[in-house]
Design a protein around this motif. Sequence first.
Motif, PDB file in Angstrom:
ATOM      1  N   PHE A   1       1.166  -6.505   5.463  1.00 16.37           N
ATOM      2  CA  PHE A   1       0.783  -5.255   4.812  1.00 16.37           C
ATOM      3  C   PHE A   1       1.972  -4.306   4.859  1.00 16.37           C
ATOM      4  O   PHE A   1       2.436  -3.925   5.935  1.00 16.37           O
ATOM      5  CB  PHE A   1      -0.436  -4.646   5.503  1.00 16.37           C
ATOM      6  CG  PHE A   1      -1.636  -5.555   5.507  1.00 16.37           C
ATOM      7  CD1 PHE A   1      -2.494  -5.595   4.414  1.00 16.37           C
ATOM      8  CD2 PHE A   1      -1.880  -6.394   6.587  1.00 16.37           C
ATOM      9  CE1 PHE A   1      -3.585  -6.449   4.409  1.00 16.37           C
ATOM     10  CE2 PHE A   1      -2.963  -7.255   6.594  1.00 16.37           C
ATOM     11  CZ  PHE A   1      -3.821  -7.284   5.495  1.00 16.37           C
TER      12      PHE A   1
ATOM     13  N   THR B   1     -10.653  -3.000   8.879  1.00 15.75           N
ATOM     14  CA  THR B   1     -10.950  -4.142   8.007  1.00 15.75           C
ATOM     15  C   THR B   1     -10.543  -5.453   8.663  1.00 15.75           C
ATOM     16  O   THR B   1     -11.297  -6.437   8.649  1.00 15.75           O
ATOM     17  CB  THR B   1     -10.232  -3.990   6.657  1.00 15.75           C
ATOM     18  OG1 THR B   1     -10.613  -2.753   6.045  1.00 15.75           O
ATOM     19  CG2 THR B   1     -10.587  -5.132   5.726  1.00 15.75           C
TER      20      THR B   1
ATOM     21  N   LEU C   1      -7.097   0.020   7.310  1.00 16.71           N
ATOM     22  CA  LEU C   1      -6.422  -1.266   7.490  1.00 16.71           C
ATOM     23  C   LEU C   1      -6.850  -1.924   8.793  1.00 16.71           C
ATOM     24  O   LEU C   1      -7.243  -3.102   8.830  1.00 16.71           O
ATOM     25  CB  LEU C   1      -4.906  -1.046   7.458  1.00 16.71           C
ATOM     26  CG  LEU C   1      -4.003  -2.237   7.831  1.00 16.71           C
ATOM     27  CD1 LEU C   1      -4.298  -3.436   6.954  1.00 16.71           C
ATOM     28  CD2 LEU C   1      -2.536  -1.831   7.722  1.00 16.71           C
TER      29      LEU C   1
ATOM     30  N   ILE D   1      -7.680  -5.089   1.078  1.00 16.41           N
ATOM     31  CA  ILE D   1      -7.145  -5.562   2.358  1.00 16.41           C
ATOM     32  C   ILE D   1      -7.879  -6.814   2.816  1.00 16.41           C
ATOM     33  O   ILE D   1      -7.269  -7.802   3.244  1.00 16.41           O
ATOM     34  CB  ILE D   1      -7.262  -4.450   3.425  1.00 16.41           C
ATOM     35  CG1 ILE D   1      -6.324  -3.291   3.079  1.00 16.41           C
ATOM     36  CG2 ILE D   1      -6.954  -4.997   4.818  1.00 16.41           C
ATOM     37  CD1 ILE D   1      -6.541  -2.048   3.923  1.00 16.41           C
ATOM     38  N   GLU D   2      -9.205  -6.779   2.706  1.00 10.57           N
ATOM     39  CA  GLU D   2     -10.008  -7.924   3.123  1.00 10.57           C
ATOM     40  C   GLU D   2      -9.669  -9.176   2.323  1.00 10.57           C
ATOM     41  O   GLU D   2      -9.457 -10.258   2.887  1.00 10.57           O
ATOM     42  CB  GLU D   2     -11.496  -7.595   2.983  1.00 10.57           C
ATOM     43  CG  GLU D   2     -12.411  -8.742   3.390  1.00 10.57           C
ATOM     44  CD  GLU D   2     -13.873  -8.381   3.242  1.00 10.57           C
ATOM     45  OE1 GLU D   2     -14.697  -8.932   3.996  1.00 10.57           O
ATOM     46  OE2 GLU D   2     -14.192  -7.554   2.360  1.00 10.57           O
TER      47      GLU D   2
ATOM     48  N   VAL E   1      -2.386   0.321  -4.546  1.00  8.27           N
ATOM     49  CA  VAL E   1      -2.252  -1.045  -4.056  1.00  8.27           C
ATOM     50  C   VAL E   1      -1.567  -1.844  -5.153  1.00  8.27           C
ATOM     51  O   VAL E   1      -2.103  -1.978  -6.256  1.00  8.27           O
ATOM     52  CB  VAL E   1      -3.625  -1.670  -3.708  1.00  8.27           C
ATOM     53  CG1 VAL E   1      -3.451  -3.157  -3.398  1.00  8.27           C
ATOM     54  CG2 VAL E   1      -4.250  -0.946  -2.531  1.00  8.27           C
TER      55      VAL E   1
ATOM     56  N   HIS F   1      -6.970  -9.862   0.648  1.00  7.71           N
ATOM     57  CA  HIS F   1      -5.600 -10.301   0.934  1.00  7.71           C
ATOM     58  C   HIS F   1      -5.539 -11.075   2.242  1.00  7.71           C
ATOM     59  O   HIS F   1      -4.886 -12.129   2.328  1.00  7.71           O
ATOM     60  CB  HIS F   1      -4.671  -9.081   0.999  1.00  7.71           C
ATOM     61  CG  HIS F   1      -3.237  -9.437   1.242  1.00  7.71           C
ATOM     62  ND1 HIS F   1      -2.437  -9.989   0.269  1.00  7.71           N
ATOM     63  CD2 HIS F   1      -2.458  -9.316   2.366  1.00  7.71           C
ATOM     64  CE1 HIS F   1      -1.221 -10.197   0.761  1.00  7.71           C
ATOM     65  NE2 HIS F   1      -1.215  -9.803   2.033  1.00  7.71           N
TER      66      HIS F   1
ATOM     67  N   ILE G   1       0.860  -1.182   0.000  1.00  2.47           N
ATOM     68  CA  ILE G   1       0.000   0.000   0.000  1.00  2.47           C
ATOM     69  C   ILE G   1       0.897   1.232   0.000  1.00  2.47           C
ATOM     70  O   ILE G   1       1.728   1.395   0.890  1.00  2.47           O
ATOM     71  CB  ILE G   1      -0.919   0.030   1.228  1.00  2.47           C
ATOM     72  CG1 ILE G   1      -1.761  -1.252   1.293  1.00  2.47           C
ATOM     73  CG2 ILE G   1      -1.817   1.266   1.208  1.00  2.47           C
ATOM     74  CD1 ILE G   1      -2.514  -1.413   2.600  1.00  2.47           C
TER      75      ILE G   1
END
Length: 293
Positions: free
Chosen positions: A228, A251, A248, A215-216, A201, A218, A191
């Motif tokens: 991350f 999530t 982040l 994010i979710e 991203v 991943h 990120i």
Amino acid sequence: MKIHFLFIMVILFSHFTGLGQTERIEKQLMDCYYQSYPDDGGGYKQLLLDYQNLLIREGFLIDESGKSYIQFLKGVVNGTHPKKEPSKLFCLESQKLSGYDPQKTIGCNQIKSVDSTNYNKSTLKQLEQFAVDSPKSLARKMLELLSKEDFTLDYYKRLSFLVFCMIDTQAGINTDFQEVKEYDPDKALHIKITENEEIYVDDNQVSKEKLASHIEQHALRNKSLATFVLAYNGNIKYSVYKNTVEILYDTVIDLREKLSLEKFGTRFEDLDNSLKKQITAIYPLRIVEEELE
């Protein structure tokens, strides 16, 4: 920026980057934040009052006056407050409130464009831009900028309560973030925040709404190995950095909540420590920070 301060920084200035025209900015923002609860913040307001009374009972505050808050902050700076921490921490008590909708607070940020001149002159902006590195530094800055009248506002009462979360080392918050130096690059989501406040991203520009989805996905794919990598230019505004970290954090916390309900039939916060460890082991917050040249 040190990872172990990350969550505290998010709490301290969460959701408060906007402004209002007819009332003080801080009141406008708290009113907006209250609306993110189904009871329009009734429970949160009661918590603020109850916590103030707790601090009075335990000797941290003499009474509810602004003068008393100023004396408390002086105690933090001078190390003369009666004991290290109160019997309860506000940051943990506030997590027990149900029904909070983070999507509603995103709209609070849009208030910023309404009256930028007013915001630029505000005490709030000076606090947001201040680089907090310890409870003493925050308390010292508050003493420098705030008068006793400021502590009639819920915003600054709340900020005073959160100083305790920085003092405490046993609250189980800082360990929520895992600072890692070595990681599998195939399990890392990169990120990047540019100087122009753009978010990328894996080299693709995304909106804040899309960032949460990336994010979710991943975290779902990689579970305990999900890492991350947060890269940013040192010149970016703190509020931009904070908002990205907040997305982040929220999530991953949401994934923990869903897994807790699915696996144990109860909210994550209601689990005992051993069960919480099982959930956080599946969805840890493994973060690497890099500064762009």
